[in-house]
Design a protein around this motif. Structure first.
Motif, PDB file in Angstrom:
ATOM      1  N   VAL A  30      -8.336   0.987  -8.304  1.00 39.99           N
ATOM      2  CA  VAL A  30      -7.985   0.533  -9.417  1.00 39.99           C
ATOM      3  C   VAL A  30      -7.380   1.311 -10.701  1.00 39.99           C
ATOM      4  O   VAL A  30      -6.456   0.955 -11.266  1.00 39.99           O
ATOM      5  CB  VAL A  30      -9.377  -0.141  -9.999  1.00 39.99           C
ATOM      6  CG1 VAL A  30      -9.162  -0.694 -11.491  1.00 39.99           C
ATOM      7  CG2 VAL A  30     -10.055  -1.223  -9.040  1.00 39.99           C
ATOM      8  N   SER A  34      -3.746   1.555  -9.869  1.00 36.08           N
ATOM      9  CA  SER A  34      -3.061   0.296  -9.813  1.00 36.08           C
ATOM     10  C   SER A  34      -2.846   0.135 -11.496  1.00 36.08           C
ATOM     11  O   SER A  34      -1.651  -0.275 -11.852  1.00 36.08           O
ATOM     12  CB  SER A  34      -3.856  -0.808  -9.299  1.00 36.08           C
ATOM     13  OG  SER A  34      -3.130  -2.021  -9.670  1.00 36.08           O
ATOM     14  N   MET A  63      -1.145  -3.987 -13.587  1.00 39.20           N
ATOM     15  CA  MET A  63      -1.629  -4.017 -12.091  1.00 39.20           C
ATOM     16  C   MET A  63      -1.019  -5.124 -11.273  1.00 39.20           C
ATOM     17  O   MET A  63      -1.201  -6.555 -11.712  1.00 39.20           O
ATOM     18  CB  MET A  63      -3.143  -4.434 -12.213  1.00 39.20           C
ATOM     19  CG  MET A  63      -4.160  -3.319 -12.547  1.00 39.20           C
ATOM     20  SD  MET A  63      -5.946  -3.703 -12.884  1.00 39.20           S
ATOM     21  CE  MET A  63      -6.252  -3.481 -10.958  1.00 39.20           C
ATOM     22  N   ASP A 123       0.683  -7.983  -8.549  1.00 44.48           N
ATOM     23  CA  ASP A 123      -0.070  -8.963  -7.492  1.00 44.48           C
ATOM     24  C   ASP A 123       0.232  -8.138  -6.182  1.00 44.48           C
ATOM     25  O   ASP A 123      -0.666  -8.213  -5.238  1.00 44.48           O
ATOM     26  CB  ASP A 123       0.801 -10.239  -7.211  1.00 44.48           C
ATOM     27  CG  ASP A 123       0.300 -11.413  -8.391  1.00 44.48           C
ATOM     28  OD1 ASP A 123      -0.694 -10.934  -9.142  1.00 44.48           O
ATOM     29  OD2 ASP A 123       1.244 -12.193  -8.740  1.00 44.48           O
ATOM     30  N   LEU A 181      -2.672  -5.512  -5.961  1.00 43.68           N
ATOM     31  CA  LEU A 181      -4.030  -6.052  -5.891  1.00 43.68           C
ATOM     32  C   LEU A 181      -4.129  -6.709  -4.556  1.00 43.68           C
ATOM     33  O   LEU A 181      -5.357  -6.452  -4.261  1.00 43.68           O
ATOM     34  CB  LEU A 181      -4.132  -7.209  -6.846  1.00 43.68           C
ATOM     35  CG  LEU A 181      -4.227  -6.775  -8.330  1.00 43.68           C
ATOM     36  CD1 LEU A 181      -4.201  -8.089  -9.355  1.00 43.68           C
ATOM     37  CD2 LEU A 181      -5.520  -6.053  -8.769  1.00 43.68           C
ATOM     38  N   ALA A 206     -14.196  -3.768  -9.778  1.00 45.28           N
ATOM     39  CA  ALA A 206     -12.983  -3.556 -10.521  1.00 45.28           C
ATOM     40  C   ALA A 206     -13.045  -3.693 -11.945  1.00 45.28           C
ATOM     41  O   ALA A 206     -12.660  -2.818 -12.872  1.00 45.28           O
ATOM     42  CB  ALA A 206     -11.824  -4.366  -9.907  1.00 45.28           C
TER      43      ALA A 206
END
Length: 137
Positions: free
Chosen positions: A15, A18, A24, A26, A29, A54
């Motif tokens: 996390v 990202s 962040m 797609d 994720l 998260a």
């Protein structure tokens, strides 16, 4: 503050990586989800907890100690034998879009330092991820 579980620590690192550029994507994720579903280290992890963990990480990043505090908690929670795995998971997220931004590189450096990983291990993880994510075009 309670100690993170190793699963939580691994997810926190993904996390953090990202979110390092405040975007962040797609793709990132989806990669976090792929890692959790397919890596043996997450075999006994309850995937229903992913969003909760998260979100908890995001909250911790906005607290007084911020990123440094989160990284300290992660390092405390991870046994030595999982530190290279943790870095590999974070690197997967950073490398998935095949474009490593400066902020992602900086976060990976901080992770490497906090987890006390040697240069050869880090280079091997980076090379393996790049080879795995390479496309024909």
């Amino acid at each position: 503050m309670p100690l993170l579980s190793p699963h939580e620590a691994l997810i926190y690192l993904m996390v953090i990586t990202s979110a390092s550029d405040r975007d962040m994507t797609d793709v990132e994720l989806a990669r976090i989800g792929d890692v959790i579903r397919s890596w043996p280290v997450f075999e006994d992890f309850n995937q229903d907890r992913l969003v909760e963990i998260a979100q908890d990480c995001q909250k911790k990043l906005h607290e007084k100690d911020g990123l440094e505090g989160v990284l300290a908690r992660v390092a405390e929670a991870l046994p030595e034998r999982l530190r290279d795995t943790a870095y590999a998971a974070a690197f997967e997220v950073a490398a998935i879009d095949l474009e490593m931004r400066l902020k992602e590189v900086r976060v990976l450096q901080l992770i490497r330092l906090k987890l006390d990983l040697d240069t050869l291990t880090v280079a091997a993880i980076a090379r393996a991820a790049k080879a795995r994510l390479r496309t024909l075009t």
